[in-house]
Design a protein around this motif. Structure first.
Motif, mmCIF file in Angstrom:
data_model
loop_
_atom_site.group_PDB
_atom_site.id
_atom_site.type_symbol
_atom_site.label_atom_id
_atom_site.label_comp_id
_atom_site.label_asym_id
_atom_site.label_seq_id
_atom_site.Cartn_x
_atom_site.Cartn_y
_atom_site.Cartn_z
ATOM 1 N N THR A 176 51.437 30.036 46.008
ATOM 2 C CA THR A 176 50.270 29.985 45.127
ATOM 3 C C THR A 176 49.408 28.773 45.437
ATOM 4 O O THR A 176 48.184 28.867 45.548
ATOM 5 C CB THR A 176 50.710 29.953 43.652
ATOM 6 O OG1 THR A 176 51.385 31.164 43.335
ATOM 7 C CG2 THR A 176 49.515 29.783 42.731
ATOM 8 N N THR A 228 40.706 26.794 46.035
ATOM 9 C CA THR A 228 39.655 26.274 45.156
ATOM 10 C C THR A 228 40.238 25.393 44.059
ATOM 11 O O THR A 228 39.519 24.573 43.481
ATOM 12 C CB THR A 228 38.857 27.424 44.522
ATOM 13 O OG1 THR A 228 39.741 28.256 43.755
ATOM 14 C CG2 THR A 228 38.172 28.264 45.589
ATOM 15 N N ALA A 283 45.536 22.918 36.293
ATOM 16 C CA ALA A 283 46.161 24.153 36.755
ATOM 17 C C ALA A 283 47.512 24.343 36.082
ATOM 18 O O ALA A 283 48.187 23.370 35.725
ATOM 19 C CB ALA A 283 46.331 24.121 38.270
ATOM 20 N N GLU A 296 45.568 29.238 46.713
ATOM 21 C CA GLU A 296 44.489 28.934 45.766
ATOM 22 C C GLU A 296 43.764 27.655 46.185
ATOM 23 O O GLU A 296 43.855 26.614 45.533
ATOM 24 C CB GLU A 296 45.065 28.802 44.357
ATOM 25 C CG GLU A 296 45.732 30.059 43.827
ATOM 26 C CD GLU A 296 44.736 31.178 43.544
ATOM 27 O OE1 GLU A 296 43.527 30.885 43.452
ATOM 28 O OE2 GLU A 296 45.172 32.338 43.411
#
Length: 400
Positions: free
Chosen positions: A45, A51, A295, A49
């Protein structure tokens, strides 16, 4: 088999990661002042990811002018859209067709290196094959003199074979020590590569550097200072991963003679042997990211601006993905290891490294009916916290 006494070993790293894992696959580490990621789904992940988990960690430590210059074209440390622009250029030179077309030449170079060994019964795999093969290939692609490969090796050794440091220190302190250690090397590399790039601009040939000099993106050409880090990255990454993979795979086969017998009986098993070796002896054990915003990962809330350490070596032994993860199993299928990364920063040279390893190992096994790691000479390892690789791998061999 003996290992250099002053070196930490891969089992040391694995034991250390096991202690980290007991605190959770994702957790905050107060001593390192970062978030540790040790699970495979969580690591995947983070790498996917981009960004949220930025590759730009340049502010981890103060950087010198030399480091700033080298980083301008280093697309491993750059986020989109600049990353897309630079990687797109490099991708043109590493298309599947181009890489596959190198196979006969790689086989010729391997055969020449093995011919130079002759009938000697003791060889050093790293010095005589695992290092010179990939550096000759990448130097030719970049238009660099293969005769300079001793200098390239010295640079790689100084960059990736640093003295052991305390792995539980804050990442900022480790980064500062790293910058101090590598700045003189980077200064030498920058000067050498700038001269090569300027020569390619004034007298262009038919190599990758010349094509980079002439390439246009959105009507603009790269300046010399952008190409420096670009070429330097390809030079270093273009050989050290193959060197590590070759040495690690031969060492793994020595530790599992039944697998060596299987691959001798069935050469089609060789790619799977290489992949399983990459999983168990992941060349680059850790990648760093920084959160661009808050996050959630693995049940933990990570604040914006946090440093995140992604342990590929731990993710590749996640029992949720790899049953009996510490067992060498060349028949493991699927084998979704992360040794070459994941997402937009997936290793550009992975197809070339795999091809070089497959050809070289195939010819090595064909030429020698018996290959054993020497018991009376040291196997020299790099510090596995930096890179899981070998500096010396003495072999006793018998020709067919």
């Amino acid at each position: 088999m003996t290992a250099a006494a002053t070196r930490r070993s891969l089992p040391d790293l694995l034991a250390w990661m096991d202690r980290l894992r007991q605190r959770g696959t994702v957790h905050h580490d107060a001593s390192q002042q970062c978030w540790q990621v040790l699970g495979h789904p969580e690591a995947s992940t983070v790498l996917a990811e981009h960004t949220i988990f930025s590759s730009d960690v340049g502010d981890l430590a103060p950087r010198s002018a030399e480091i700033e210059l080298f980083q301008r074209g280093n697309f491993l440390r750059i986020d989109p859209p600049e990353h897309r622009r630079l990687r797109g250029l490099a991708s043109r030179a590493f298309t599947p067709r181009t890489v596959t077309g190198l196979a006969p030449h790689i086989a010729d170079i391997t055969s020449e290196l093995l011919d130079a060994i002759g009938d000697r019964g003791r060889i050093d795999l790293i010095d005589e094959l695992a290092y010179p093969l990939p550096v000759i290939v990448i130097a030719e692609l970049l238009g660099l003199p293969a005769g300079d490969r001793p200098m390239f090796r010295r640079w790689a050794d100084l960059m990736f074979d640093r003295a052991a440091t305390n792995p539980d220190e804050p990442l900022t302190r480790l980064a500062e020590a790293n910058i101090r250690a590598v700045t003189p090397v980077v200064r030498d590399m920058n000067a050498y590569l700038l001269e090569h790039i300027r020569r390619a601009r004034s007298h262009p040939g038919d190599d990758l550097t010349a094509r980079l000099v002439q390439a246009e993106i959105d009507g603009q050409r790269l300046v010399d200072e952008e190409i420096v880090g670009f070429v330097g990255l390809l030079l270093l990454a273009g050989h050290i991963t193959t060197t590590a993979t070759l040495g690690n795979t031969v060492l793994t086969l020595d530790q599992h003679p039944w697998a060596a017998a299987e691959v001798r009986a069935d050469a089609d098993l060789l790619p799977a042997v290489i992949e399983e070796s990459l999983r168990l002896r992941t060349p680059f054990p850790r990648l760093l990211r920084r959160t661009s915003r808050a996050a959630e990962l693995g049940g933990s809330d990570i604040p914006a601006g946090s440093m995140v350490a992604v342990w590929l070596a731990a993710a590749n032994r996640d029992e949720r993905v790899f049953p009996d993860p510490d067992r060498f199993d060349p028949h493991r299928s699927p084998n979704p290891h992360l040794a070459f990364g994941h997402g937009i920063h997936f290793c550009l040279g992975a197809p070339l490294a795999r091809l070089e390893a497959r050809i070289a190992l195939g010819l090595l096994l064909t030429r020698y009916r018996d290959i054993q790691v020497a018991t009376d000479a040291p196997v020299e390892q790099r510090d596995p916290w930096t890179m899981v690789s070998l500096n010396k791998l003495p072999l006793d061999v018998r020709r067919r």
